[in-house]
Design a protein around this motif. Structure first.
Motif, PDB file in Angstrom:
ATOM      1  N   ARG A 150      25.754   4.292  27.001  1.00  0.00           N
ATOM      2  CA  ARG A 150      25.763   2.875  27.362  1.00  0.00           C
ATOM      3  C   ARG A 150      25.725   2.657  28.872  1.00  0.00           C
ATOM      4  N   ARG A 209      24.693  -8.606  26.536  1.00  0.00           N
ATOM      5  CA  ARG A 209      25.364  -9.805  27.041  1.00  0.00           C
ATOM      6  C   ARG A 209      25.919  -9.628  28.445  1.00  0.00           C
ATOM      7  N   ASP A 239      20.795 -10.946  22.000  1.00  0.00           N
ATOM      8  CA  ASP A 239      22.127 -10.661  22.526  1.00  0.00           C
ATOM      9  C   ASP A 239      22.503  -9.202  22.313  1.00  0.00           C
ATOM     10  N   GLU A 240      22.077  -8.662  21.171  1.00  0.00           N
ATOM     11  CA  GLU A 240      22.429  -7.287  20.860  1.00  0.00           C
ATOM     12  C   GLU A 240      21.408  -6.684  19.902  1.00  0.00           C
ATOM     13  N   LYS A 244      19.315 -11.114  29.520  1.00  0.00           N
ATOM     14  CA  LYS A 244      19.571 -10.421  28.258  1.00  0.00           C
ATOM     15  C   LYS A 244      18.299  -9.656  27.913  1.00  0.00           C
ATOM     16  N   VAL A 253      25.988  -0.847  17.844  1.00  0.00           N
ATOM     17  CA  VAL A 253      25.428  -2.033  18.483  1.00  0.00           C
ATOM     18  C   VAL A 253      25.176  -1.709  19.951  1.00  0.00           C
ATOM     19  N   SER A 254      23.992  -2.095  20.444  1.00  0.00           N
ATOM     20  CA  SER A 254      23.688  -2.008  21.877  1.00  0.00           C
ATOM     21  C   SER A 254      23.654  -3.439  22.407  1.00  0.00           C
ATOM     22  N   ASP A 255      24.553  -3.739  23.329  1.00  0.00           N
ATOM     23  CA  ASP A 255      24.795  -5.111  23.746  1.00  0.00           C
ATOM     24  C   ASP A 255      24.084  -5.431  25.053  1.00  0.00           C
ATOM     25  N   GLU A 305      21.217  -4.248  16.833  1.00  0.00           N
ATOM     26  CA  GLU A 305      22.060  -3.650  15.809  1.00  0.00           C
ATOM     27  C   GLU A 305      21.367  -2.420  15.220  1.00  0.00           C
TER      28      GLU A 305
END
Length: 425
Positions: free
Chosen positions: A407, A101, A83-84, A114, A97-99, A86
């Motif tokens: 991002r 989702r 999901d991410e 994902k 955090v690189s997400d 960290e």
């Protein structure tokens, strides 16, 4: 458009993930009445299913979905969804955090994906399972190529055992130490050591062992970067990988093999670099990890020749670079973009007889993307280099801002589907 009935004969050198996915892409995107006959030759006696754990980003999974591999990964329950990602400072706390989702929590792009942490072995096994379903693809192992000869009409490879194979096109998917490149396409373009090694092992943690991450973490230290991640659905095993500056031993590939064979020496080096972490689980994970492997990271120069009239390099054979988070996905995109360009040339009736037109179209599409990825990879080398306390403090201060600032560009990459990219010829 003219319809081509006679299928092409294509040789692929390299039975790793690049060569195998190239065979699948060439099959999928070829005109239905002209699916090529593909002959894959691998130097190893069997396909290599050992290796570390890679992160397959949403764009990488989208390509595997097109090729029928993602379905097998799901059926076999390979890998662990992410999901991410960290990001931690091993000496203090979480930095960023690189997400993955996406806006609705289902993933990024269309269809949404994902990310997936999976061992190289499991990803290769999934691809091999799909390869076996295609009668037009053959895989022969234990074949060392010693000569490549190209004429106006075809290309012939000769093996160490005296055998040979002739085809219309030769694909060099044989990695950074590519025989296709060094013997034929661009012999002067040799790999160089980056000054960085990747050391990795797998720790089977006892029940109840607590880690500092949900699924996967990038951990920065003054003396390198450590990746800690689950890589299978039971979360009973943790991948422990370290990128660190290591001086060149100066004895070539054989010398590195000897150094890398000493797992306990590698473990001791990793403990010296990361064992003082204030995060409690880090030192035990290093101590529990089994059979550390040490791999020197090589790269090619940014610019170079990728092709001749009938030979094309793909993946690391063409543009090996330090790891930068998307390397595997870039290879999958290479295979799909190239296959679409070649299919367009076939649909046009193979003008000129040589696939040079298709090769040129592919290079126009891919070289800018590869150049950008190459520049990004240089930042990785800089972040791995040993740093003093002041330099490291500045780095940890900058990391959260960098993750935030980049991002949108990362998400644009993750949304990409190169099956939809317009071909310019």
């Amino acid at each position: 458009m003219n319809t081509v009935k006679k299928p092409l004969d294509i040789i692929i050198l390299g039975g790793g993930i690049a060569g195998l996915t190239t065979a699948l892409a060439l099959t999928k995107f070829a005109p239905r009445d002209a699916v090529p006959r593909i002959h894959i030759f691998e130097i190893r006696p069997v396909p290599a299913t050992i290796g570390g754990a890679v992160n397959l980003t949403p764009n990488a999974l989208r390509m595997l979905n097109h090729l029928g591999v993602y379905e097998v990964i799901r059926e076999r329950n390979y890998g662990k969804d992410i999901d991410e990602l960290e990001v931690f400072d091993l000496h203090s706390t979480k930095l960023a955090v690189s997400d993955f989702r996406g806006p609705e929590g289902k993933g990024i792009g269309s269809p949404p994906f994902k990310s997936l942490r999976i061992t190289r072995g499991d990803s290769l096994k999934a691809v091999l399972e799909v390869i076996e379903r295609h009668e037009n693809i053959t895989l022969t192992c234990g074949k060392r190529t010693v000569e490549i000869k190209e004429t106006r009409d075809d290309v012939t490879i000769t093996f160490e055992d005296g055998g040979s194979c002739t085809a219309d096109i030769l694909m060099g998917c044989d990695g950074i130490h590519s025989v296709t490149r060094l013997k034929h396409v661009d012999p002067t373009r040799k790999e160089t050591y980056t000054g960085v090694c990747n050391a990795f092992g797998f720790a089977r943690a006892p029940k109840g062992f607590e880690v500092h991450f949900q699924c996967t973490a990038l951990n920065f230290s003054r003396r390198g970067i450590m990746l800690t991640s689950y890589h299978e659905s039971t979360m009973e095993s943790v991948y422990v990988g370290a990128l660190m500056s290591v001086p060149d031993i100066g004895t070539g590939r054989d010398g590195w093999k000897q150094v890398g064979a000493d797992a306990e020496k590698t473990r001791a080096d990793i403990l010296r670099r990361f064992g003082d972490s204030k995060i409690p689980c880090v030192r035990p994970l290093i101590e529990m990890a089994e059979d550390f492997y040490l791999w020197p990271v090589f790269t090619l120069s940014k610019d170079g020749q990728w092709s001749t009239d009938r030979c094309m390099l793909l993946g690391d054979a063409a543009h090996a670079m330090p790891p930068q988070g998307e390397s595997t996905g870039i290879v999958f995109e290479d295979t799909v973009v190239f296959s679409r360009c070649l299919a367009r040339w076939m649909e046009k009736g193979r003008p000129g007889g040589s696939p040079r037109e298709a090769f040129a179209a592919y290079e126009r599409l891919r070289k800018p993307r590869i150049a950008a990825a190459f520049d990004e990879s240089r930042a990785v080398i800089g972040s791995v280099a040993d740093a003093g306390w002041l330099g490291y403090a500045l780095k940890t201060y900058a990391i959260p801002w960098y993750v935030w600032y980049t991002r949108k560009s990362r998400d644009r990459h993750f949304e990409e589907d190169v099956t939809q990219v317009a071909l310019d010829y």
